[in-house]
Design a protein around this motif. Structure first.
Motif, short mmCIF file in Angstrom:
data_model
loop_
_atom_site.label_atom_id
_atom_site.label_comp_id
_atom_site.label_asym_id
_atom_site.label_seq_id
_atom_site.Cartn_x
_atom_site.Cartn_y
_atom_site.Cartn_z
N GLU A 18 0.86 -1.17 0.00
CA GLU A 18 0.00 0.00 0.00
C GLU A 18 0.90 1.22 0.00
OE1 GLU A 18 -3.04 0.25 2.97
OE2 GLU A 18 -3.54 2.28 2.33
N GLY A 19 0.66 2.10 -0.92
CA GLY A 19 1.52 3.28 -0.95
C GLY A 19 1.06 4.29 -1.98
N TRP A 20 1.80 5.38 -2.00
CA TRP A 20 1.50 6.44 -2.96
C TRP A 20 2.31 6.18 -4.21
CZ3 TRP A 20 -2.64 9.10 -2.20
CH2 TRP A 20 -3.07 9.38 -0.89
N LYS B 111 6.16 6.27 -4.12
CA LYS B 111 6.94 7.38 -3.56
C LYS B 111 6.99 7.26 -2.04
CE LYS B 111 7.94 9.14 -7.30
NZ LYS B 111 9.18 9.69 -7.76
N THR B 112 8.19 7.47 -1.53
CA THR B 112 8.32 7.49 -0.07
C THR B 112 8.07 8.93 0.40
OG1 THR B 112 10.65 7.84 -0.37
CG2 THR B 112 9.96 5.59 0.06
N GLU B 113 7.99 9.07 1.72
CA GLU B 113 7.60 10.36 2.29
C GLU B 113 8.46 11.54 1.83
OE1 GLU B 113 6.59 11.36 6.75
OE2 GLU B 113 6.14 9.30 6.17
N ALA C 299 5.11 15.77 -1.90
CA ALA C 299 4.72 16.95 -1.12
C ALA C 299 3.32 16.69 -0.57
CB ALA C 299 4.72 18.18 -2.01
N LYS C 300 3.18 16.91 0.72
CA LYS C 300 1.85 16.68 1.31
C LYS C 300 0.87 17.71 0.75
CE LYS C 300 3.03 14.28 5.49
NZ LYS C 300 4.41 14.62 5.90
N ALA C 301 -0.38 17.31 0.63
CA ALA C 301 -1.38 18.22 0.07
C ALA C 301 -1.72 19.32 1.08
CB ALA C 301 -2.64 17.44 -0.29
N ALA C 302 -2.01 20.50 0.55
CA ALA C 302 -2.36 21.62 1.42
C ALA C 302 -3.75 21.37 2.06
CB ALA C 302 -2.37 22.91 0.62
N VAL C 303 -4.60 20.75 1.26
CA VAL C 303 -5.96 20.48 1.75
C VAL C 303 -6.02 19.09 2.37
CG1 VAL C 303 -8.40 20.41 1.05
CG2 VAL C 303 -6.72 21.70 -0.32
N PRO D 83 -4.75 13.93 -2.06
CA PRO D 83 -3.51 13.14 -2.18
C PRO D 83 -2.27 14.03 -2.25
CG PRO D 83 -4.69 13.20 -4.27
CD PRO D 83 -5.56 13.89 -3.28
N PRO D 84 -1.13 13.50 -1.80
CA PRO D 84 0.11 14.28 -1.94
C PRO D 84 0.51 14.36 -3.41
CG PRO D 84 0.58 12.08 -1.08
CD PRO D 84 -0.91 12.19 -1.18
N THR D 85 1.44 15.24 -3.70
CA THR D 85 1.86 15.37 -5.10
C THR D 85 3.32 14.97 -5.27
OG1 THR D 85 2.22 17.69 -4.63
CG2 THR D 85 0.26 17.17 -5.90
N CYS D 86 3.61 14.48 -6.45
CA CYS D 86 4.97 14.04 -6.76
C CYS D 86 5.88 15.26 -6.83
CB CYS D 86 4.96 13.31 -8.11
SG CYS D 86 6.60 12.99 -8.74
N LEU D 87 7.05 15.17 -6.21
CA LEU D 87 7.96 16.32 -6.22
C LEU D 87 8.51 16.59 -7.61
CD1 LEU D 87 10.06 15.91 -2.94
CD2 LEU D 87 8.17 17.47 -3.39
N ILE D 88 8.60 15.55 -8.40
CA ILE D 88 9.16 15.74 -9.75
C ILE D 88 8.09 16.27 -10.70
CG2 ILE D 88 10.18 14.55 -11.74
CD1 ILE D 88 11.38 12.55 -9.68
N HIS D 89 6.94 15.63 -10.67
CA HIS D 89 5.93 15.98 -11.69
C HIS D 89 4.87 16.95 -11.19
CE1 HIS D 89 7.70 12.26 -13.28
NE2 HIS D 89 7.54 12.88 -14.43
N GLU D 90 4.84 17.15 -9.88
CA GLU D 90 3.85 18.03 -9.27
C GLU D 90 2.42 17.61 -9.61
OE1 GLU D 90 5.08 21.98 -10.32
OE2 GLU D 90 7.07 21.64 -9.51
#
Ligand code: MSP
Length: 742
Positions: A132-134, A143-145, A149-153, A157-164
């Motif tokens: 189970e993971g993102w 993606k690991t932690e 990037a954690k979602a503001a809301v 879901p969090p967003t990928c640091l590379i692809h945003e």
């Protein structure tokens, strides 16, 4: 002895760009350098065709995944041909595709071996569990932690640091590779082979990562989540993790797991490979891949060599969203292939990131190539014509002329210059060996500068006035010509066209035997003085015409503007020309949409193709309309006024049966009867959204039938993001229908 070099296989969901071109150029340079040494070399490139990302891209474009891959592959092949990197031009030996049946066979074999293996700690190397993971579809990786990037809301879901882009939460049954058991073995590998990962900084990075502890790796997805991929042997409900599949291409391409390929190329013969990669995918190559190979009991790669990334001139990452990518069409149109190769290798300190700007490329072309190597070559050869009857003179100054020669200031000891050149050659080769291309080229240019100075100091035009100084003059000419011969051999892998051209101009091109070309001369074996006296110089032609910076920059910015509005060109018009890359880009951007835009240009010359091409390109000229004056492609106001743009009001909008991309609109543009316009926007707009909306319409576009309906115009829309999502142009103030836009 054999040598095997690979590039990453490129994702078949996006079009070739400067980053891909760069990796190809570096690999091609290394391959040519090896071939010069008489080493049988195999150079592999290709495409990575499986996975959710390609599945999605295909879906968006209304294609099957295989069609999507075929489509992108055709453009990769065009790119490699346009930049002389394909087999026909002495470039790669094989274009690998992971959708090939023999690859399925080979990957399955690797999986089976790994599945039967025990880890160094005695556990099963592959086991079934739950994951189970993102998951980032674009990276095709969980993606690991620290990688998202954690979602503001809250709850999003969090967003990928590379692809945003948002990550997918995946929880499913999965096979795992027990990577956690391989840490020590990997560290031992790095330690015993300090050049396994290069350059050194990357080695440190990888070592630190492994020391930090490894987690097991999920290596399959349920077929219900990802169906486009290689099925797990004996468990077809699972599809192999795309990296397991992709990395294995390096061995299946040459024959692992398939006898036919083994006979055609030879895993036994060529493995292990040198893997050239961008630093973005180092971990996959330097950690996962060696562990897979260990599990399967196969030999480790020769080395993993990672280069840096190209950034824009201000140091930002290149991305389509920022609009700061380098257009390969523009590159190909304005610069010679050799200038691009030289620039890429000279400007980027290998392993580190580099900045790519057209201005810098023009400056380097003008200073290092036009004024540097090109000028040295043409001045040397012209003087041999003028002062030595067009034949390479003897470099020997007889005993009785030595004193006379000395008086002119010319060094009578030939070994001063030959020693300098030899030393530079040795250094050059050491740098190439270490992938320090920039330093290697700097060294070669120290030779250019040195010999240029030798000529200027000797003033041959003065020497020519004195018959007694004939031998002195000849010695200077010989030294310059012999240095040029050496430079041709050294620089051939970097500039295969220009060096062969200089070689021919030096009169060496017509000598019999394969060794008569710089492609087949080992630079380590060059001997000073082997340029034969009496060699007849060929026709002297300019090698690197100076680039008019102001004009070219204006043309390029013109192109950039024009390119963004280039519309779909029917595949039928695709030829060997790299101009098609922009057509393709446009086609991809607008894939399946803006049907009315297609009308706008089909049959008309593409504006981005109307520029003169530089020499040394082999792209077909058939589809190119060249402006005779070579000026920038500005249009004047009269051109613009030919387009009749009107304000229209959408009266009705409806879907067309069996055409999931098209909407049929009726639009009032102030005429007696409303127009019928077909627009490829159905995937982005619901018909109900449109009635009452004021839009901009191209009113004098030749009507065209689409799906049996006549389209009587085109609406304007912005094309946004990678998929070219249409956003309809509209008005925020009251405007009457039929008002003209000008
Ligand atoms: N499919 C994977 C690789 C699998 S290899 C078994 C992949 N493909 S990719 O299409 O994204 O290509 C990545 C490679 O393209 C990089 O490793 C690098 O070689 C090249 N580049 C992509 N962008 C780049 C720059 N901006 N600059 C330099 N090279 C870059 O990853």
């Amino acid at each position: 002895m054999t040598f095997y070099i690979t590039t990453p296989i490129y994702y078949a969901n996006s079009l070739p760009h400067l980053g891909h071109l760069y990796t190809m150029i570096v690999a091609d340079t290394i391959a040519r350098h090896k071939r010069q040494q008489g080493i049988e070399t195999f150079f592999l490139t290709g495409t990575d065709e499986h996975g959710i990302n390609i599945e999605r891209a295909a879906e968006r474009a209304g294609r099957t995944p295989k069609e999507q891959a075929d489509y992108v592959v055709s453009y990769f092949k065009k790119m490699t041909a346009a930049f002389s990197l394909d087999t026909d031009h002495g470039g790669y030996d094989m274009f690998m595709r992971t959708s090939e049946p023999f690859h399925y066979q080979g990957v399955s074999e690797l999986w089976r071996r790994a599945a039967q293996a025990k880890t160094p700690k005695g556990n099963d190397a592959i086991y079934k569990g739950h994951y189970e993971g993102w998951f980032c579809a674009a990276c095709a990786a969980y993606k690991t932690e620290d990688e998202y990037a954690k979602a503001a809301v809250e709850g999003a879901p969090p967003t990928c640091l590379i692809h945003e882009t948002p990550l997918d939460r995946i929880a499913e049954e999965s096979y795992f590779f027990r990577l956690s058991d391989y840490g020590d073995a990997l560290l031992a590998l790095y330690e015993s082979r300090p050049d396994f990962v290069q350059p050194e900084t990357r080695n440190n990075e990888v070592t630190a990562f492994v020391r930090g502890g490894l987690q097991d790796l999920s290596v399959s997805r349920l077929k219900s989540s990802v169906s486009w991929g290689v099925p797990v042997p004996d468990d077809p409900n699972h599809t192999m993790y795309v990296w397991f599949d992709a990395l294995t291409n390096y061995i299946t391409a040459i024959g692992f797991g398939n006898e036919e390929r083994e006979r055609a190329v030879g895993f036994e013969k060529f493995w292990p490979a040198l893997h050239l990669v961008g630093k973005d995918i180092l971990r996959f190559h330097a950690v996962y891949w060696p562990a897979f190979l260990m599990a399967a009991g196969l030999e480790q790669p020769r080395a993993i060599v990672a280069h840096g990334m190209w950034l824009d001139p201000t140091g930002r990452k290149m991305s389509k969203t920022l609009g700061n990518t380098v257009d390969l069409d523009v590159l190909n149109r304005h610069f010679s292939i050799d200038a691009i190769r030289y620039f890429c290798l000279r400007e980027m300190v290998f392993g580190q990131d580099g900045r790519f700007g057209y201005e810098a490329l023009i400056d380097r072309t003008n200073s290092d190539l036009a004024s540097g190597l090109g000028n040295l070559s043409s001045r040397t050869l012209t003087m041999i014509f003028r002062y030595a009857g067009g034949r390479v003179p003897s470099g020997v100054i007889a005993e009785d002329k030595l004193l006379l020669a000395k008086r002119t200031g010319v060094d009578t000891d030939e070994t001063t210059v030959s020693g300098f050149v030899e030393h530079a050659r040795d250094q050059f080769l050491q740098y190439i060996q270490a992938f320090a291309f920039s330093k290697a080229l700097e060294t070669a240019w120290s030779v250019v500068a040195r010999v240029d100075k030798m000529i200027s100091d000797a003033k041959p035009w003065e020497l020519a006035k004195d018959e007694n100084q004939k031998q002195t003059l000849n010695a200077v000419l010989y030294r310059a010509a012999e240095t040029l011969r050496w430079l041709c051999v050294l620089l051939y892998p970097v500039m295969p066209n220009a060096t062969v051209e200089i070689w021919t101009q030096l009169g060496l091109g017509t000598l019999p035997g394969a060794s008569a070309t710089p492609a087949a001369i080992d630079p380590a074996k060059l001997k000073w003085g082997e340029l034969a006296e009496g060699t007849k110089i060929g026709e002297v032609k300019p090698l690197f015409p100076r680039i008019d910076k102001t004009r070219t920059m204006a043309e390029i910015s013109g192109t950039a503007e024009v390119n963004s509005s280039v519309s779909k060109v029917e595949p039928a018009t695709i030829s060997g020309s790299v101009g098609v890359l922009s057509a393709m880009r446009a086609q991809q951007k607008h894939s399946g949409m803006h049907a009315t835009e297609a009308d706008a240009v089909s049959g008309a010359p593409r504006i981005s193709d109307t520029r003169p091409r530089p020499p040394m390109q082999h792209a077909s000229e058939a589809d190119v309309v060249t402006r005779p004056d070579g000026l920038a492609n500005f249009i004047d106001i009269t051109d613009f006024t030919k387009v009749d743009l009107r304000v229209g009001e959408v009266l009705t909008a409806e879907r067309i049966p069996k055409a999931d991309k098209l909407l049929r609109l009726t639009v009032d543009i102030g005429e007696e009867k409303p127009r019928q316009i077909l627009a490829g926007i159905a995937q982005y707009y619901e018909p109900e959204q449109l009635p009452g909306r004021k839009i901009a319409v191209v009113a004098n576009l030749k009507p065209r039938k689409l799906r049996g309906y006549e389209s009587q115009g085109m609406l304007l829309a912005a094309s946004v993001g990678d998929e070219g999502k249409p956003v309809i142009a509209t008005f925020t103030e009251e405007v009457p229908n039929g008002a003209r836009l000008k």
